[in-house]
Design an enzyme around this catalytic site. Structure first.
Site, PDB file in Angstrom:
ATOM      1  N   SER A  95      31.629  69.535  71.203  1.00 51.17           N
ATOM      2  CA  SER A  95      32.247  68.252  71.411  1.00 51.17           C
ATOM      3  C   SER A  95      32.525  68.159  73.000  1.00 51.17           C
ATOM      4  O   SER A  95      31.841  68.167  73.628  1.00 51.17           O
ATOM      5  CB  SER A  95      33.233  68.296  70.508  1.00 51.17           C
ATOM      6  OG  SER A  95      33.879  66.805  70.543  1.00 51.17           O
ATOM      7  N   ASP A 127      27.907  62.769  61.364  1.00 55.31           N
ATOM      8  CA  ASP A 127      29.189  63.197  62.481  1.00 55.31           C
ATOM      9  C   ASP A 127      29.824  61.751  62.726  1.00 55.31           C
ATOM     10  O   ASP A 127      29.237  60.886  63.384  1.00 55.31           O
ATOM     11  CB  ASP A 127      28.699  63.700  63.784  1.00 55.31           C
ATOM     12  CG  ASP A 127      30.001  64.294  64.514  1.00 55.31           C
ATOM     13  OD1 ASP A 127      30.926  63.674  64.468  1.00 55.31           O
ATOM     14  OD2 ASP A 127      29.457  65.217  65.244  1.00 55.31           O
ATOM     15  N   HIS A 143      30.902  66.838  61.938  1.00 55.43           N
ATOM     16  CA  HIS A 143      31.303  67.262  63.053  1.00 55.43           C
ATOM     17  C   HIS A 143      31.708  68.715  62.855  1.00 55.43           C
ATOM     18  O   HIS A 143      32.964  69.062  62.964  1.00 55.43           O
ATOM     19  CB  HIS A 143      32.507  66.514  63.741  1.00 55.43           C
ATOM     20  CG  HIS A 143      32.949  66.815  65.041  1.00 55.43           C
ATOM     21  ND1 HIS A 143      31.989  66.352  66.323  1.00 55.43           N
ATOM     22  CD2 HIS A 143      34.256  67.311  65.621  1.00 55.43           C
ATOM     23  CE1 HIS A 143      32.541  66.356  67.236  1.00 55.43           C
ATOM     24  NE2 HIS A 143      33.749  67.001  67.074  1.00 55.43           N
TER      25      HIS A 143
END
Length: 264
Positions: free
Chosen positions: A160, A218, A245
């Site tokens: 991320s 996601d 995610h």
């Protein structure tokens, strides 16, 4: 970039864009003992509001899947993320630099950030096209310090916001920044930073070998953003999975990680 196989046709897809992979590349000075590939060391950069300890726990399945092939070493981002109740209290702010390389003995450590897209509020939004940001230089210094004190490392693994930072580090390495000696990057749920000051890092294709892992479901970092980041690399490999995610580590994904790592 080549067209990816739609997720409805294959739940897990791994493709090297531009060339075939899977053939180990000999590295000068690294011997292959009894036919076994060398153990690779990866510096891991966690996501926003995570920390060294939480990311170590969340990558447990991946560490198990790569056992004997790769060692994952996590570090803390330099900036503390304040709790919502603290946002009106500047006195509660702490840079927390002493937490960079230590794993807390017990309990959950505080959430961290690599940089903030809203400097006044000290918060971060991945999709925000911020005119300015705060904290990137400290983040880069943290990565450089980890390379110097905990290295050597063969590659970076970012998740991320950590993956967005890893992409910037790749761009800096390409420009000759000697602080970042590594050979490849694994970018999970990554995205191109939309902060205006960071645009200069993406003006030319990034040559570092890279594996981009994205979740088709996601909702935090949509798959399209991870593909956009991959397009800034010259010959990216892409691993897609049907989930959201998180760091995937199922059997089919393990095979894709190992296929990519076999190049080094």
């Amino acid at each position: 970039m080549a067209t990816l196989v739609p997720p409805r046709q294959r739940h897990t897809h791994f493709r090297q864009l531009g060339r075939t992979i899977g053939v180990p590349v000999p590295v000068p000075g690294v011997a292959m003992s009894e036919g076994k590939p060398p153990l690779l060391r990866l510096l891991c950069l966690h996501g926003y509001r995570q920390n060294q300890r939480s990311f170590h726990e969340r990558t447990g399945a991946l560490r198990k899947a790569l056992r004997g092939r790769a060692e994952l070493v996590s570090v803390n981002a330099p900036h503390r993320v304040r709790a919502p109740a603290e946002h009106g209290n500047r006195g509660g702010r702490s840079p927390g630099l002493g937490l960079l390389f230590c794993v807390p003995a017990g309990g959950a450590a505080e959430p961290r950030a690599w940089w903030f897209s809203r400097p006044e509020e000290e918060t971060f939004e991945a999709l925000e096209e911020a005119a300015r940001c705060q904290g990137l230089e400290q983040a880069l210094e943290t990565v450089a310090r980890a390379c110097a004190e905990l290295g050597p490392f063969d590659g970076l693994l970012g998740f991320s916001q950590g993956a967005a930072l890893a992409a910037i580090v790749c761009a800096l390495q390409q420009r000759g920044d000697a602080r970042f000696p590594f050979r490849f990057a694994v970018l999970i749920a990554g995205f191109k930073s939309r902060a205006a000051p960071h645009g200069r890092y993406f003006r030319e294709p990034i040559a570092a070998p890279s594996l981009h892992v994205l979740g088709e479901s996601d909702r935090v970092i949509p798959a399209a953003l991870s593909r956009e980041l991959a397009a800034h690399f010259r010959e990216p490999a892409v691993l897609s999975h049907p989930g959201g995610h998180f760091v995937p580590a199922a059997a089919s994904q393990r095979a894709a990680y190992l296929e990519f790592l076999a190049r080094f």
